[in-house]
Write a protein that holds these residues in place. Sequence first.
Motif, PDB file in Angstrom:
ATOM      1  N   ILE A   1      -8.052   4.722 -20.644  1.00 19.49           N
ATOM      2  CA  ILE A   1      -7.425   4.214 -19.426  1.00 19.49           C
ATOM      3  C   ILE A   1      -7.397   2.696 -19.416  1.00 19.49           C
ATOM      4  N   ASN A   2      -8.358   2.058 -20.111  1.00 18.50           N
ATOM      5  CA  ASN A   2      -8.380   0.590 -20.167  1.00 18.50           C
ATOM      6  C   ASN A   2      -7.147   0.058 -20.881  1.00 18.50           C
ATOM      7  N   LEU A   3      -6.696   0.761 -21.915  1.00 16.22           N
ATOM      8  CA  LEU A   3      -5.470   0.368 -22.610  1.00 16.22           C
ATOM      9  C   LEU A   3      -4.285   0.464 -21.658  1.00 16.22           C
ATOM     10  N   THR A   4      -4.227   1.525 -20.897  1.00 12.40           N
ATOM     11  CA  THR A   4      -3.126   1.729 -19.960  1.00 12.40           C
ATOM     12  C   THR A   4      -3.072   0.614 -18.928  1.00 12.40           C
ATOM     13  N   MET A   5      -4.203   0.328 -18.309  1.00  9.16           N
ATOM     14  CA  MET A   5      -4.230  -0.639 -17.208  1.00  9.16           C
ATOM     15  C   MET A   5      -4.128  -2.079 -17.703  1.00  9.16           C
ATOM     16  N   LYS A   6      -4.638  -2.369 -18.886  1.00  5.74           N
ATOM     17  CA  LYS A   6      -4.659  -3.750 -19.373  1.00  5.74           C
ATOM     18  C   LYS A   6      -3.303  -4.205 -19.888  1.00  5.74           C
ATOM     19  N   TYR A   7      -2.580  -3.317 -20.560  1.00  2.00           N
ATOM     20  CA  TYR A   7      -1.358  -3.740 -21.234  1.00  2.00           C
ATOM     21  C   TYR A   7      -0.076  -3.173 -20.634  1.00  2.00           C
TER      22      TYR A   7
END
Length: 392
Positions: free
Chosen positions: A359-365
Amino acid sequence: MSCMTPHKPKDKNVYRVRFTFNGKQRVLSLHKLKTISAYMCHNIEQLISCKKTGTILSPELIQFIESLDDYIREKLEEWQIITPLQGKKLTLKELLSQYQSGLEGKQVTNARIKEAISIIKRFASWCHYTYPSDITSDGVRAYLKHIAYSGMSARTHNKHLQGIKQFTNWLSIRQECTADLRGINSLNERTDKRLIRRSLTEEERECLLDSLEGYHHGLTAEERKIVYLFALDAGLRWNEIRTLSVGDIDLKNNSLIIQAKNEKARRGAELPLSDELIDELSLFLSGIIKLPSCPLFEGIWKDKAGQMLKVDLKAANIEFRTDEGQVDFHSLRHTFGTRLALSGVTPQIHMALMRHSDINLTMKYYVHFRLNNLKEGLSLLNKKKKQANTNA
């Protein structure tokens, strides 16, 4: 390990050496001369030490292996002190072919393999490298400076560096290369304005879809609208769109299937379709007669997604690059991610629809908030506060 010493039996005219390797005692015939036999003992002892510790062979040891006669080489290979390829000077072209075969045996898309091999070929050609031993850290640095001066982005620089490092690591495991690239660092991609993507606003999204006209890049306006909706409303990547077949669309269940071989993660996926995309697909598919195995789009250009979108952005009076970033084809997938976040879906659903493992990939980029989005969030907070005070 005790020092190996050659000895010559009374009934023989060749020196021998006895040693233990992997729990087994070995006897190896060396040479008629004691000095040469002693030299060979020393090098064989070094080979055994490298084998046990996993140390890369020095150029001197490789040269020693190359000088061995067939009998001694075959014995050392049979006892697994050296591998059949050690000492055989393979060219980068031959090794690159083996490297490609190894990638094809893993879960790597054909596009990624093609890109990886292309990077190494370009690097070796520019540096005039023929053998893996030619590769040096200074040569890699010079090549990276060259591509930076040629106008390539930080992202491209890092992609080339990563590809070269992966290949040299593979060579090191095979004891074909001793170049140490750990001191060469990646560039900060966030400082390269060409790489910052932005999502389309709702107004820009509607304007793009409504202003499509004419025929270019092998697609009609109706076909291009479906292509853009696949990215905007389903989050598909360019390669996933261009490889879709008629049989991948299921209008009865309002869904589509991405084949594992065409997906970036090579897992495959089944995704829901938006109402607007269903309407467009229903109209489009009703006017053609194709087998399920036929490509959904016949005239779509393989590597021209960005150029195709630029033409339609210009027609819609949408700036390709602003202070917030640029709009390339992958930005349409960013727009999908941003719209999901603004719609209030749960992080689990958001991540699943984006087909991310983190989810960090989704929200960060893939989520881009603007000032008006932040103002709306603050106004909701103030409304809840006033409502709480009223209830109190």
